[in-house]
Structures are given as C-alpha cells and as structure tokens.
Design a protein around this motif. Structure first.
Motif, PDB file in Angstrom:
ATOM      1  N   ASP A  70       7.877  13.667  -4.183  1.00 10.70           N
ATOM      2  CA  ASP A  70       8.438  13.935  -5.246  1.00 10.70           C
ATOM      3  C   ASP A  70       8.912  12.120  -5.332  1.00 10.70           C
ATOM      4  O   ASP A  70       8.460  11.400  -5.026  1.00 10.70           O
ATOM      5  CB  ASP A  70       9.550  13.627  -4.424  1.00 10.70           C
ATOM      6  CG  ASP A  70      10.077  13.532  -3.005  1.00 10.70           C
ATOM      7  OD1 ASP A  70       9.786  12.557  -3.111  1.00 10.70           O
ATOM      8  OD2 ASP A  70       9.979  14.456  -2.096  1.00 10.70           O
ATOM      9  N   TYR A  71       9.897  11.494  -5.755  1.00  7.95           N
ATOM     10  CA  TYR A  71       9.860   9.981  -6.220  1.00  7.95           C
ATOM     11  C   TYR A  71      10.714   9.249  -4.985  1.00  7.95           C
ATOM     12  O   TYR A  71      11.122   8.088  -4.886  1.00  7.95           O
ATOM     13  CB  TYR A  71      10.551  10.379  -7.471  1.00  7.95           C
ATOM     14  CG  TYR A  71      10.558  10.810  -8.592  1.00  7.95           C
ATOM     15  CD1 TYR A  71       9.339   9.649  -9.418  1.00  7.95           C
ATOM     16  CD2 TYR A  71      10.755  11.399  -9.325  1.00  7.95           C
ATOM     17  CE1 TYR A  71       9.063  10.025 -10.433  1.00  7.95           C
ATOM     18  CE2 TYR A  71      10.498  12.015 -10.055  1.00  7.95           C
ATOM     19  CZ  TYR A  71       9.368  11.175 -11.294  1.00  7.95           C
ATOM     20  OH  TYR A  71       8.496  11.727 -12.199  1.00  7.95           O
ATOM     21  N   GLN A  72      10.988  10.063  -3.308  1.00 12.78           N
ATOM     22  CA  GLN A  72      11.071   9.174  -2.620  1.00 12.78           C
ATOM     23  C   GLN A  72      10.201   8.276  -1.901  1.00 12.78           C
ATOM     24  O   GLN A  72      10.319   7.846  -0.879  1.00 12.78           O
ATOM     25  CB  GLN A  72      12.115  10.486  -1.838  1.00 12.78           C
ATOM     26  CG  GLN A  72      13.135  10.758  -2.371  1.00 12.78           C
ATOM     27  CD  GLN A  72      14.372   9.927  -3.182  1.00 12.78           C
ATOM     28  OE1 GLN A  72      14.748   8.419  -2.856  1.00 12.78           O
ATOM     29  NE2 GLN A  72      14.696   9.809  -4.546  1.00 12.78           N
ATOM     30  N   GLN A  73       8.888   9.124  -2.121  1.00 10.96           N
ATOM     31  CA  GLN A  73       7.747   9.210  -1.666  1.00 10.96           C
ATOM     32  C   GLN A  73       7.105   8.035  -2.257  1.00 10.96           C
ATOM     33  O   GLN A  73       6.425   7.842  -3.700  1.00 10.96           O
ATOM     34  CB  GLN A  73       6.412  10.476  -1.288  1.00 10.96           C
ATOM     35  CG  GLN A  73       7.662  11.246  -0.894  1.00 10.96           C
ATOM     36  CD  GLN A  73       8.108  10.712   0.796  1.00 10.96           C
ATOM     37  OE1 GLN A  73       7.321  10.286   2.222  1.00 10.96           O
ATOM     38  NE2 GLN A  73       9.637  10.860   1.111  1.00 10.96           N
ATOM     39  N   PRO A  74       6.612   6.504  -1.621  1.00  9.90           N
ATOM     40  CA  PRO A  74       5.678   5.571  -2.921  1.00  9.90           C
ATOM     41  C   PRO A  74       4.341   6.662  -2.917  1.00  9.90           C
ATOM     42  O   PRO A  74       3.891   7.335  -1.261  1.00  9.90           O
ATOM     43  CB  PRO A  74       5.322   4.227  -1.746  1.00  9.90           C
ATOM     44  CG  PRO A  74       6.155   4.919  -0.053  1.00  9.90           C
ATOM     45  CD  PRO A  74       6.800   6.363  -0.598  1.00  9.90           C
ATOM     46  N   MET A  75       3.853   6.063  -3.759  1.00  6.10           N
ATOM     47  CA  MET A  75       2.106   6.024  -3.518  1.00  6.10           C
ATOM     48  C   MET A  75       1.302   5.047  -3.414  1.00  6.10           C
ATOM     49  O   MET A  75       2.094   4.404  -3.082  1.00  6.10           O
ATOM     50  CB  MET A  75       2.233   5.792  -5.332  1.00  6.10           C
ATOM     51  CG  MET A  75       3.008   7.255  -6.097  1.00  6.10           C
ATOM     52  SD  MET A  75       2.631   6.971  -8.120  1.00  6.10           S
ATOM     53  CE  MET A  75       0.942   8.539  -7.630  1.00  6.10           C
ATOM     54  N   ASP A  76       0.114   5.404  -2.896  1.00 12.03           N
ATOM     55  CA  ASP A  76      -0.521   4.839  -2.347  1.00 12.03           C
ATOM     56  C   ASP A  76      -1.346   4.709  -3.351  1.00 12.03           C
ATOM     57  O   ASP A  76      -2.719   5.630  -3.039  1.00 12.03           O
ATOM     58  CB  ASP A  76      -0.869   5.803  -0.968  1.00 12.03           C
ATOM     59  CG  ASP A  76      -1.916   5.202   0.270  1.00 12.03           C
ATOM     60  OD1 ASP A  76      -2.438   4.188  -0.443  1.00 12.03           O
ATOM     61  OD2 ASP A  76      -3.152   5.475   0.879  1.00 12.03           O
ATOM     62  N   GLY A  77      -1.963   3.213  -3.401  1.00 15.58           N
ATOM     63  CA  GLY A  77      -2.892   3.082  -3.799  1.00 15.58           C
ATOM     64  C   GLY A  77      -3.708   2.581  -2.710  1.00 15.58           C
ATOM     65  O   GLY A  77      -5.148   1.678  -3.958  1.00 15.58           O
ATOM     66  N   SER A  78      -4.614   2.631  -2.217  1.00 19.31           N
ATOM     67  CA  SER A  78      -5.455   2.462  -1.291  1.00 19.31           C
ATOM     68  C   SER A  78      -7.046   2.590  -1.792  1.00 19.31           C
ATOM     69  O   SER A  78      -7.894   1.925  -1.672  1.00 19.31           O
ATOM     70  CB  SER A  78      -5.341   2.312   0.297  1.00 19.31           C
ATOM     71  OG  SER A  78      -5.627   3.826   0.338  1.00 19.31           O
ATOM     72  N   LEU A  79      -6.786   3.796  -2.245  1.00 21.10           N
ATOM     73  CA  LEU A  79      -8.342   4.512  -3.294  1.00 21.10           C
ATOM     74  C   LEU A  79      -8.529   3.670  -4.694  1.00 21.10           C
ATOM     75  O   LEU A  79      -9.777   4.807  -4.906  1.00 21.10           O
ATOM     76  CB  LEU A  79      -8.315   6.007  -3.147  1.00 21.10           C
ATOM     77  CG  LEU A  79      -8.437   5.941  -1.306  1.00 21.10           C
ATOM     78  CD1 LEU A  79      -9.038   7.475  -1.154  1.00 21.10           C
ATOM     79  CD2 LEU A  79     -10.152   5.275  -0.728  1.00 21.10           C
ATOM     80  N   MET A 128     -10.139  -7.966  -1.905  1.00 20.03           N
ATOM     81  CA  MET A 128      -9.455  -6.720  -2.709  1.00 20.03           C
ATOM     82  C   MET A 128      -8.634  -5.436  -2.832  1.00 20.03           C
ATOM     83  O   MET A 128      -8.202  -4.836  -3.348  1.00 20.03           O
ATOM     84  CB  MET A 128     -11.160  -6.323  -3.183  1.00 20.03           C
ATOM     85  CG  MET A 128     -11.346  -5.334  -4.349  1.00 20.03           C
ATOM     86  SD  MET A 128     -11.853  -3.596  -4.642  1.00 20.03           S
ATOM     87  CE  MET A 128     -13.680  -4.135  -3.752  1.00 20.03           C
ATOM     88  N   ALA A 129      -9.187  -5.117  -1.397  1.00 17.60           N
ATOM     89  CA  ALA A 129      -8.047  -4.085  -0.443  1.00 17.60           C
ATOM     90  C   ALA A 129      -6.339  -4.469  -1.105  1.00 17.60           C
ATOM     91  O   ALA A 129      -6.192  -3.600  -1.659  1.00 17.60           O
ATOM     92  CB  ALA A 129      -8.161  -3.483   0.745  1.00 17.60           C
ATOM     93  N   ASP A 130      -6.402  -5.530  -0.571  1.00 18.95           N
ATOM     94  CA  ASP A 130      -4.904  -5.664  -1.185  1.00 18.95           C
ATOM     95  C   ASP A 130      -4.407  -5.576  -2.421  1.00 18.95           C
ATOM     96  O   ASP A 130      -3.268  -5.468  -2.502  1.00 18.95           O
ATOM     97  CB  ASP A 130      -4.750  -7.413  -1.026  1.00 18.95           C
ATOM     98  CG  ASP A 130      -3.072  -7.462  -0.280  1.00 18.95           C
ATOM     99  OD1 ASP A 130      -2.290  -6.369   0.094  1.00 18.95           O
ATOM    100  OD2 ASP A 130      -2.330  -8.759  -1.069  1.00 18.95           O
ATOM    101  N   THR A 131      -5.601  -5.856  -3.598  1.00 19.08           N
ATOM    102  CA  THR A 131      -5.272  -6.186  -4.457  1.00 19.08           C
ATOM    103  C   THR A 131      -4.773  -4.374  -4.871  1.00 19.08           C
ATOM    104  O   THR A 131      -4.220  -3.974  -6.594  1.00 19.08           O
ATOM    105  CB  THR A 131      -6.372  -6.688  -5.717  1.00 19.08           C
ATOM    106  OG1 THR A 131      -7.275  -5.915  -5.509  1.00 19.08           O
ATOM    107  CG2 THR A 131      -6.618  -7.763  -5.638  1.00 19.08           C
ATOM    108  N   ALA A 132      -5.925  -3.646  -4.600  1.00 14.48           N
ATOM    109  CA  ALA A 132      -5.072  -2.594  -5.028  1.00 14.48           C
ATOM    110  C   ALA A 132      -3.749  -1.642  -4.403  1.00 14.48           C
ATOM    111  O   ALA A 132      -3.236  -1.722  -4.882  1.00 14.48           O
ATOM    112  CB  ALA A 132      -6.572  -1.390  -4.576  1.00 14.48           C
TER     113      ALA A 132
END
Length: 375
Positions: A70-79, A128-132
């Motif tokens: 849902d929109y209350q949970q942030p998306m995790d872009g680490s991958l 690089m991981a931080d840019t993701a």
C-alpha cells in the motif's frame, strides 16, 4: 510473460523523451530525426531492447521490495542493479547480437561510460548501492553538480558489474556457462498471460551458485558497496579490455553530441556543455578537480568566448590543442547572471577521449557476450 509484445514508438521534438515498460508493451519516445542516420538509429535500438527486456526482468521477475502492499509502505529500490542494471546490460548487448549496432560502436559506448566514472568525483564518496536507494530523489535531481553527487547511474555502473559476473561464470565453469545461462534459469517461466514472480537478493546469488559454485555475494557487493572505480574497472578488465585515453575523438560521444546536444570534455578540461539553441555554451556540469573548475567555472555559467573568439565546439577544441603546444592557459570569457568574468584555465594535456584497448593476456569474453546466438 506476454502473449504478444508491442512497441509504441513516438518520433517527435514536442514530447518528453523516455521509455516506459509494461508487461506486453512499452511507450518509447525519441527525437523526431532519430531514424535519419545510422548512429542515431543505434540509440533507438538500445531503447527498444531495454524496454523489451523489462517484460521479463522487472515485470515478470520483480524485486520483492518493489511490491509495496500500500502507499504507507516505502518501496525498496536496493535491487535496481538487477531491475535496471541487468536490463541496461542486455539493452545494449542485444542490438549488437541482432546486427543493429556494431561491436566497435558498443566498445566506444562502454569506453565513454568508463571514462565518465573514471573522472567523476561523486563515486569517490558515494557507492553505487546508495544511488539505487536514493533513486526516487536522484531521478528528479538537476543536472548541475551531477558529477559530484552521482545520479541514477546504477543503470550504467551495473553494466560493468554484470560483465564481471559473466566473465566469472565462464572462468568458474571452464567456459561452459555464461550470463546467458543465468538468464535462462532465473527468468524461466511459461509464456502466455502476464505473471509476476518476485525475488530477493539471496535468490540471485543462489541461482549463480547453482550454475557455478562460489561466493557470488562478495563479488557483487564489491561493486555495490565500495567507492571509487576499482571494482568497475576490474569488471571491464575481467572481460579482456581496459580503459585508455587518446586524442582521437570517441565516436559515441560525437553521436551523443548530435542526440543530446551535449559537449563532453570532462576527460580533458573537465566540462559538460549544453549545445542546444539559446543555451549553447552553457556549462551543465564541471569536474571539480579538473582545470576548468579550478579556474572558477561552474554550472550555469555561459561560455561567451574562448581565447578572444566567439564560443563554438570547434573553437574550444582548437584552444585545447593550442594550449598543448604553447603551454599557455585557455582564456574563457563566461557570463554568470549579470556579470562577466575571464577564467584562466591551466590545462595543457591536449585532447583526451576514452577508448578501450585489449588485454592480450586475458580472454576476450566481451566479444563472446556480443556474439549472435543461434539458439
């Protein structure tokens, strides 16, 4: 994965330019003249290939962190180094396999990326991981200070990561396996109606280990977590090539000048310059430890004249060449808001462009990656 696939290609100078992936289609928008010349068509081929790969890498197999309930949970872009990074890898390699881009053009593209990372200050402090992880912020960040801040360059940096993985798969399997085998296994599924199969980081390592046993996490996390370019350039070298510089222009950067109206001289005086319309001559970004920035040049300034002559790319390049012979600083007259300044740029090394050179002692796995497949 899909029942059919459709590319919706827009050729226009009056819309935003991007590619947007869907399970069974993509929305691809490029400049109006993008099919007019062979070098420009290469860019279209790469875009269409990139968005097509997303059908199975991103839409079918998707990182679990990008499936927020849902929109209350942030998306995790680490991958995103898989979602976008592996897509970028195949998006540039597949057009070569298909005969739409030459291996020489690909190597010039790869050299331009390596040269950019080699000169930018941003990767010296930001991995690089931080840019993701910060992608949602960096996507909309201004072009100014990108070289010092980094951008969403997990797209491009991941190409070297996956080249490293491919070379290591071949080495650990005595040449019996490659990244193609990882793709076949990791993305295997039934054709037909769109489906979704999430994964986590450990699944990537487990699949690689099933093909060629070993510690894959350490190799990949070296690319993601360390600063500087040691891992990135090592990935290039593992494929049998190394970064070099010469006065000969990089053909990919020259095409980029046509496509994006951007003058890339960051490997020499340390400038990226706008070459479009009324903004021609405006500095987009600077390399902070290079001669132009040390002389006081910064983003937003507009170059009016070079050594007393009205600015143009040709005049700038002539001045860089002349300084190499005379050992006299390059004089840049710049406009900054309501003020004019003359900057004395002490750069004397001449034209400097990135290229790739073979490492004879290592197998040329890059050429194997780019070779067309019969199966």
């Amino acid at each position: 994965m899909y029942r059919h696939y459709t590319w919706l290609l827009t050729l226009s100078d009056h819309v935003a330019h991007f590619g947007l992936e869907h399970h069974e289609s993509s929305d691809d928008r490029v400049d109006e003249n993008s099919l007019a010349e062979a070098p420009l068509r290469e860019g279209v081929a790469e875009l269409l290939a990139h968005e097509y790969v997303h059908s199975w890498n991103g839409k079918y197999r998707r990182p679990a962190g990008l499936l927020s309930p849902d929109y209350q949970q942030p998306m995790d872009g680490s991958l995103l180094w898989v979602y976008e990074g592996l897509t970028q890898f195949w998006g540039t390699a597949l057009p070569v396999r298909a005969g739409l881009v030459t291996p020489e053009s690909y190597r010039e593209m790869l050299a331009s990326l390596a040269g950019s990372f080699d000169t930018e200050p941003g990767n010296r402090w930001r991995p690089m991981a931080d840019t993701a992880a910060a992608a949602q912020i960096l996507f909309s960040a201004p072009d100014a200070w990108t070289l010092s801040r980094r951008s969403v360059d997990f797209y491009e940096a991941s190409v070297f990561l996956w080249l490293n993985v491919d070379a290591e798969l071949r080495a650990r399997s005595a040449g019996r396996a490659s990244l193609d085998d990882f793709v076949k296994r990791f993305y295997a599924g039934a054709g037909g109606a769109p489906a979704l199969k999430p994964y986590v980081e450990a699944d990537v390592y487990a699949t690689l280990a099933a093909i060629a046993p070993g510690d894959w996490r350490t190799l990949i996390r070296r690319h993601l977590d360390t600063t500087g370019t040691q891992a990135l350039l090592a990935g290039l070298q593992s494929a049998g090539w190394q970064l070099t510089y010469s006065p000969e222009k990089n053909s990919y950067l020259e095409t980029r000048l046509k496509r994006r109206k951007t003058v890339e001289r960051q490997s020499s005086i340390g400038l990226r310059i706008n070459d479009k319309g009324d903004d021609r001559g405006t500095i987009i970004d600077t390399v902070e430890d290079r001669a132009a920035a040390q002389a006081g040049a910064g983003p937003g300034m507009k170059i009016i004249a070079v050594n007393g002559r009205k600015y143009s790319v040709e005049v700038l390049d002539a001045a860089i060449a002349a300084a190499h012979e005379t050992r006299k600083p390059i004089e840049l007259l710049v406009e900054s808001a309501d003020y004019y300044r003359t900057l004395s740029v002490a750069y004397f090394d001449g034209a400097r462009y990135p290229h790739l050179a073979r490492i004879d002692a290592r197998p040329d796995t890059l050429s194997q990656v780019l070779t067309a497949r019969a199966d």
